[in-house]
Design an enzyme around this catalytic site. Structure first.
Site, PDB file in Angstrom:
ATOM      1  N   ARG A 147      49.813  48.167  46.762  1.00  0.00           N
ATOM      2  CA  ARG A 147      49.567  47.518  45.458  1.00  0.00           C
ATOM      3  C   ARG A 147      49.038  46.106  45.721  1.00  0.00           C
ATOM      4  O   ARG A 147      48.020  45.965  46.384  1.00  0.00           O
ATOM      5  CB  ARG A 147      50.826  47.510  44.602  1.00  0.00           C
ATOM      6  CG  ARG A 147      50.507  47.367  43.098  1.00  0.00           C
ATOM      7  CD  ARG A 147      51.759  47.273  42.261  1.00  0.00           C
ATOM      8  NE  ARG A 147      52.523  48.506  42.252  1.00  0.00           N
ATOM      9  CZ  ARG A 147      52.263  49.522  41.441  1.00  0.00           C
ATOM     10  NH1 ARG A 147      51.222  49.455  40.632  1.00  0.00           N
ATOM     11  NH2 ARG A 147      53.003  50.612  41.446  1.00  0.00           N
ATOM     12  N   LEU A 196      49.703  60.197  50.982  1.00  0.00           N
ATOM     13  CA  LEU A 196      50.463  60.688  52.140  1.00  0.00           C
ATOM     14  C   LEU A 196      51.364  59.580  52.684  1.00  0.00           C
ATOM     15  O   LEU A 196      52.364  59.843  53.345  1.00  0.00           O
ATOM     16  CB  LEU A 196      49.542  61.259  53.208  1.00  0.00           C
ATOM     17  CG  LEU A 196      48.562  60.391  53.966  1.00  0.00           C
ATOM     18  CD1 LEU A 196      49.202  59.678  55.134  1.00  0.00           C
ATOM     19  CD2 LEU A 196      47.439  61.285  54.512  1.00  0.00           C
ATOM     20  N   ASP A 233      56.083  49.442  49.457  1.00  0.00           N
ATOM     21  CA  ASP A 233      55.257  48.221  49.473  1.00  0.00           C
ATOM     22  C   ASP A 233      55.894  47.042  50.208  1.00  0.00           C
ATOM     23  O   ASP A 233      55.193  46.105  50.575  1.00  0.00           O
ATOM     24  CB  ASP A 233      54.941  47.774  48.036  1.00  0.00           C
ATOM     25  CG  ASP A 233      54.133  48.814  47.294  1.00  0.00           C
ATOM     26  OD1 ASP A 233      54.055  48.739  46.056  1.00  0.00           O
ATOM     27  OD2 ASP A 233      53.586  49.715  47.958  1.00  0.00           O
ATOM     28  N   MET A 282      47.902  51.736  51.152  1.00  0.00           N
ATOM     29  CA  MET A 282      48.557  51.346  49.905  1.00  0.00           C
ATOM     30  C   MET A 282      49.254  49.990  50.039  1.00  0.00           C
ATOM     31  O   MET A 282      49.124  49.318  51.065  1.00  0.00           O
ATOM     32  CB  MET A 282      49.582  52.426  49.526  1.00  0.00           C
ATOM     33  CG  MET A 282      48.985  53.631  48.863  1.00  0.00           C
ATOM     34  SD  MET A 282      50.300  54.694  48.246  1.00  0.00           S
ATOM     35  CE  MET A 282      49.370  55.720  47.094  1.00  0.00           C
ATOM     36  N   ARG A 321      31.779  55.729  65.994  1.00  0.00           N
ATOM     37  CA  ARG A 321      31.699  55.354  64.581  1.00  0.00           C
ATOM     38  C   ARG A 321      32.596  54.164  64.242  1.00  0.00           C
ATOM     39  O   ARG A 321      33.580  53.884  64.935  1.00  0.00           O
ATOM     40  CB  ARG A 321      32.113  56.546  63.700  1.00  0.00           C
ATOM     41  CG  ARG A 321      31.004  57.572  63.553  1.00  0.00           C
ATOM     42  CD  ARG A 321      31.454  58.780  62.781  1.00  0.00           C
ATOM     43  NE  ARG A 321      30.310  59.636  62.450  1.00  0.00           N
ATOM     44  CZ  ARG A 321      30.417  60.898  62.051  1.00  0.00           C
ATOM     45  NH1 ARG A 321      31.616  61.447  61.921  1.00  0.00           N
ATOM     46  NH2 ARG A 321      29.352  61.615  61.770  1.00  0.00           N
ATOM     47  N   ALA A 365      43.569  47.445  65.159  1.00  0.00           N
ATOM     48  CA  ALA A 365      42.387  47.325  64.288  1.00  0.00           C
ATOM     49  C   ALA A 365      41.559  46.095  64.669  1.00  0.00           C
ATOM     50  O   ALA A 365      42.109  45.059  65.070  1.00  0.00           O
ATOM     51  CB  ALA A 365      42.838  47.208  62.831  1.00  0.00           C
ATOM     52  N   ALA A 376      74.081  58.183  50.196  1.00  0.00           N
ATOM     53  CA  ALA A 376      75.067  57.135  50.525  1.00  0.00           C
ATOM     54  C   ALA A 376      75.820  56.674  49.281  1.00  0.00           C
ATOM     55  O   ALA A 376      77.042  56.459  49.323  1.00  0.00           O
ATOM     56  CB  ALA A 376      74.362  55.960  51.192  1.00  0.00           C
TER      57      ALA A 376
END
Ligand code: F6P
Length: 323
Positions: A172, A254, A128, A170, A163, A187, A22
């Protein structure tokens, strides 16, 4: 203005190529010459420049990563490094820069402009989503969708083996990847650095699920969480509650790759055009973002320092739905 430069810096993110495209296409549209700077500030100090005619950005909008490559550079933050960079720009006749990156990138850009008068516009390129001045950063939407696809796969094997999985994502120091992806995957618990989560609370949630005959569970852990990450948390939980056979998955890098989503491609395209047009209007020293669908210009000194607070309503929804 006749010639501008563009570069990517810091951790790469999906959508950076759409953004580069762009900037190049908007520059050419406005009769500018656009120079690609390889490997962020490292390439700037080495005059690692590449002409970017329109065809140089063909067939990249759909690709993850960055064709200009990227790097983190402590050398650039020295007086000598910055002087070399500024003189290389002068020598090449580059009059202004578009910097695509995160908070570290904008700290460097702010100094380059303040100390050497180089005009810079920043664009938020990081998975992030930890920058004030934009609702979303380029790469965040793709990263959370990557997490959702990965955790859906983990849930298949968790339910097959009855299980409990701790999945580390990720971000940070930010929990925004964990928050939205955690809600999207259903979750049982989501741990983020912005809120202290007590071990007792995690154990209680898992015990409650066990009582309700939940045969498997997923806990999402942001890498920056105070619990010390998924392996640490799993160990502590198992010492208190070991009814489940437990496994840990760290999704790692990933989350940084993959073809950008439509949202990221459109965000990147909008911001790339806005950056060029801001420079042409004489704006600089700021990051361009989008808040409530509107373009917003945030000075580097502000966009650099803050991290977005997690929306408490998202936390509340996550708790209600984990029953
Ligand atoms: O800033 C993006 C990010 O992916 C963070 O979420 C993560 O902690 C960091 O980069 C990883 O850095 P590196 O790619 O240098 O290992």
């Amino acid at each position: 203005m006749k010639k501008i430069g563009v570069f990517t810096s810091g951790g790469d993110s999906p959508g950076m190529n759409a953004c580069i495209r762009a900037v190049v296409r908007a520059g050419i549209y406005h009769k500018l010459e656009v120079i690609g700077i390889m490997r962020g500030y490292e390439g700037l100090m080495e005059s690692d420049f590449k002409a970017m005619p329109s065809h140089a950005v063909s067939d990249i909008i759909q690709r993850g990563g960055t064709v200009l490559k990227t790097a983190r550079s402590s050398r650039f933050m020295t007086d000598e490094g910055m002087e070399i960079a500024a003189s290389n720009l002068k020598q090449e006749g580059i009059e202004a820069l578009v910097a695509i990156g995160g908070d570290g990138t904008f700290r460097g850009a702010e100094e380059l402009e303040r100390k050497h008068g180089v005009k810079v516009i920043g664009l938020p390129g990081t998975i992030d989503n930890d920058l004030v001045g934009t609702d979303f950063t380029i790469g965040y939407d793709t990263a959370i969708n990557t997490v959702v696809q990965a955790v859906d796969k983990i849930r298949d094997t968790a339910t097959s083996h009855d299980r409990l999985f701790f999945v580390e994502v990720m971000g940070r120091d930010s929990g925004l990847i964990a928050m939205r992806s955690g809600i999207a995957v259903g979750a049982e618990a989501i741990l983020v650095p912005e809120y202290k989560t007590y071990l007792e609370k995690v154990v209680n949630i898992l015990e409650r699920g066990w009582q309700r005959k939940k045969s498997s569970s997923i806990v999402i852990v942001a890498e920056g969480d105070q619990s010390g990450g998924a392996f640490e948390l799993a160990k502590k939980v198992q010492e208190r509650f070991n009814n489940y056979d437990t496994r840990v998955s760290v999704l790692g890098h990933l989350q940084r790759g993959g073809s950008p989503t439509c949202m990221d491609r459109v965000l990147a395209s909008r911001l790339g055009v806005a950056a060029v047009e801001a420079l042409l209007k004489g704006r600089s020293g700021c990051m361009v973002g989008i808040i409530d669908k509107e373009l917003v210009y945030t000075p580097f000194t502000q966009a650099v320092k803050h991290t977005q607070q997690i929306n408490p309503n998202l936390m509340r929804i996550a708790e209600i739905l984990s029953l």
